[in-house]
Design an enzyme around this catalytic site. Structure first.
Site, PDB file in Angstrom:
ATOM      1  N   LYS A 110       1.079  -1.005  -0.038  1.00 11.07           N
ATOM      2  CA  LYS A 110      -0.137  -0.205   0.079  1.00 11.07           C
ATOM      3  C   LYS A 110       0.827   1.316   0.087  1.00 11.07           C
ATOM      4  O   LYS A 110       0.728   2.120   0.791  1.00 11.07           O
ATOM      5  CB  LYS A 110      -0.939  -0.140   1.006  1.00 11.07           C
TER       6      LYS A 110
HETATM    7  P1  OMP Z   1      -7.359 -12.455   4.460  1.00 11.33           P
HETATM    8  O1  OMP Z   1      -8.250 -11.605   5.158  1.00 11.33           O
HETATM    9  O2  OMP Z   1      -6.441 -13.270   5.392  1.00 11.33           O
HETATM   10  O3  OMP Z   1      -7.676 -13.068   3.356  1.00 11.33           O
HETATM   11  O4  OMP Z   1      -6.141 -11.567   3.888  1.00 11.33           O
HETATM   12  C1  OMP Z   1      -6.491 -10.393   3.130  1.00 11.33           C
HETATM   13  C2  OMP Z   1      -5.183  -9.717   2.593  1.00 11.33           C
HETATM   14  O5  OMP Z   1      -5.935  -8.448   1.934  1.00 11.33           O
HETATM   15  C3  OMP Z   1      -4.572  -8.908   3.698  1.00 11.33           C
HETATM   16  O6  OMP Z   1      -3.017  -8.781   3.107  1.00 11.33           O
HETATM   17  C4  OMP Z   1      -4.895  -7.423   3.706  1.00 11.33           C
HETATM   18  O7  OMP Z   1      -3.706  -6.701   3.870  1.00 11.33           O
HETATM   19  C5  OMP Z   1      -5.323  -7.345   2.271  1.00 11.33           C
HETATM   20  N1  OMP Z   1      -6.342  -6.294   1.850  1.00 11.33           N
HETATM   21  C6  OMP Z   1      -7.666  -6.260   2.769  1.00 11.33           C
HETATM   22  O8  OMP Z   1      -7.849  -7.334   3.392  1.00 11.33           O
HETATM   23  N2  OMP Z   1      -8.445  -5.492   2.469  1.00 11.33           N
HETATM   24  C7  OMP Z   1      -8.072  -4.386   1.454  1.00 11.33           C
HETATM   25  O9  OMP Z   1      -9.248  -3.601   1.421  1.00 11.33           O
HETATM   26  C8  OMP Z   1      -7.139  -4.292   0.901  1.00 11.33           C
HETATM   27  C9  OMP Z   1      -6.116  -5.202   1.037  1.00 11.33           C
HETATM   28  C10 OMP Z   1      -5.121  -5.466   0.068  1.00 11.33           C
HETATM   29  O10 OMP Z   1      -4.813  -4.188  -0.675  1.00 11.33           O
HETATM   30  O11 OMP Z   1      -4.780  -6.283  -0.633  1.00 11.33           O
END
Ligand code: OMP
Length: 289
Positions: A110
């Protein structure tokens, strides 16, 4: 001779592709929209790997071996590697080498900052680590992400509507008749002159996802929030894909990489990845074929 020329032509064609064409090609060739989040939390790595030289790397290696044919991408959230210092940086570098060339490697940091700093961020992720794409934060405006965009063969996913509860704080605030996340989407459209920009849109905000698809019918969307964050997978596919059932990159992290049972670790990981991939494709068949 003929096949050598054909091979060369294929390689040249791939080199000349911009990022958004590349992601589509990978999804088509692999018939997969699944992206596994390698958010390899060192505190959750199974006991049997803790004695290895670099547990995060070993953990990733087993996951990649078990799932590489099922995914279009892996996303590595940098925080999990920064936490472990030198070992984490080594795990990052070596993990990227283990991922097959055709699979998209996304750096989730990010990023975005004043121009000269953003340039260093982009060089680090794209030149040093050779990631294929990166997530960036649009809050500081165009010049803060321009160095990323200038890597025309690489992909940039701009945070638009995020999956977390705090997304309400700013992203829904309305001005000039539209919520902030829509302004971000329209800027992304305008900035996408090299066809290498996508959006991050959380699966926990289906109404907003639907709206974004009407604004940007073909743009790649990186969609986290499935699994632990409880996003609705069926609606995500129904509203999140482009008209032909592609261009949604469905990220699943913890629900795949940390199985309840670590005894048959790779088998369990594969089963779980297969379950998500099959479910995603069944909804694609339902809504797009
Ligand atoms: P899980 O919830 O374990 O599937 O992981 C979600 C991943 O997506 C993490 O690495 C978060 O940092 C990322 N993420 C989000 O969960 N929400 C967002 O709005 C954006 C991201 C991202 O930019 O990937």
């Amino acid at each position: 001779m003929v096949s050598n020329n054909a091979g060369l032509a294929k390689t040249v064609a791939k080199i000349n592709m911009n990022f958004n064409q590349k992601i589509l090609k990978t999804q088509q060739e692999k018939n997969s929209l699944l992206c596994i989040g390698l958010d390899s939390d060192v505190n959750r790595i199974p006991e049997f790997l803790k004695k290895s030289k670099n547990p995060q790397l070993e953990f990733n290696s087993l996951i990649i071996q078990a799932t590489k044919d099922l995914v279009c991408a892996y996303k590595l959230n940098l925080a999990f590697y920064e936490e472990t210092g030198n070992d984490g940086m080594q795990a990052l570098e070596k993990t990227l080498e283990l991922i097959p060339e055709e699979v998209i490697k996304i750096a989730d940091g990010k990023r975005g900052d004043i121009g000269n700093t953003a340039q260093k961020q982009a060089d680090t992720l794209f030149k040093h680590f050779n990631f294929d794409a990166a997530t960036v934060n649009p809050y500081m405006g165009f010049d803060a992400i321009e160095p990323f965009i200038n890597y025309s063969e690489k992909g940039i996913f701009i945070l638009c509507i995020t999956s977390n509860p705090g997304s309400e704080d700013f992203q829904h605030l309305s001005f000039s008749g539209k919520p902030l996340f829509e302004h971000v989407a329209l800027k992304a459209k305008k900035w996408n002159t090299k066809n290498n920009i996508g959006l991050v849109a959380g699966a926990t905000h289906i109404g907003e996802l639907k709206k974004l698809r009407t604004l940007l019918p073909e743009m790649p969307f990186l969609i986290p929030g499935i699994g632990v964050q409880k996003g609705d997978l069926e609606k995500t596919i129904k509203y999140g894909c482009s008209t032909d059932g592609y261009n949604a990159i469905i990220n699943v992290g913890r629900s795949i990489i940390f199985p309840a049972e670590t005894k048959n670790f790779q088998e369990n990981i594969r089963k779980s990845a297969e379950k998500y991939s099959t479910e995603i494709n069944s909804y694609r068949n339902k809504y797009y074929k």
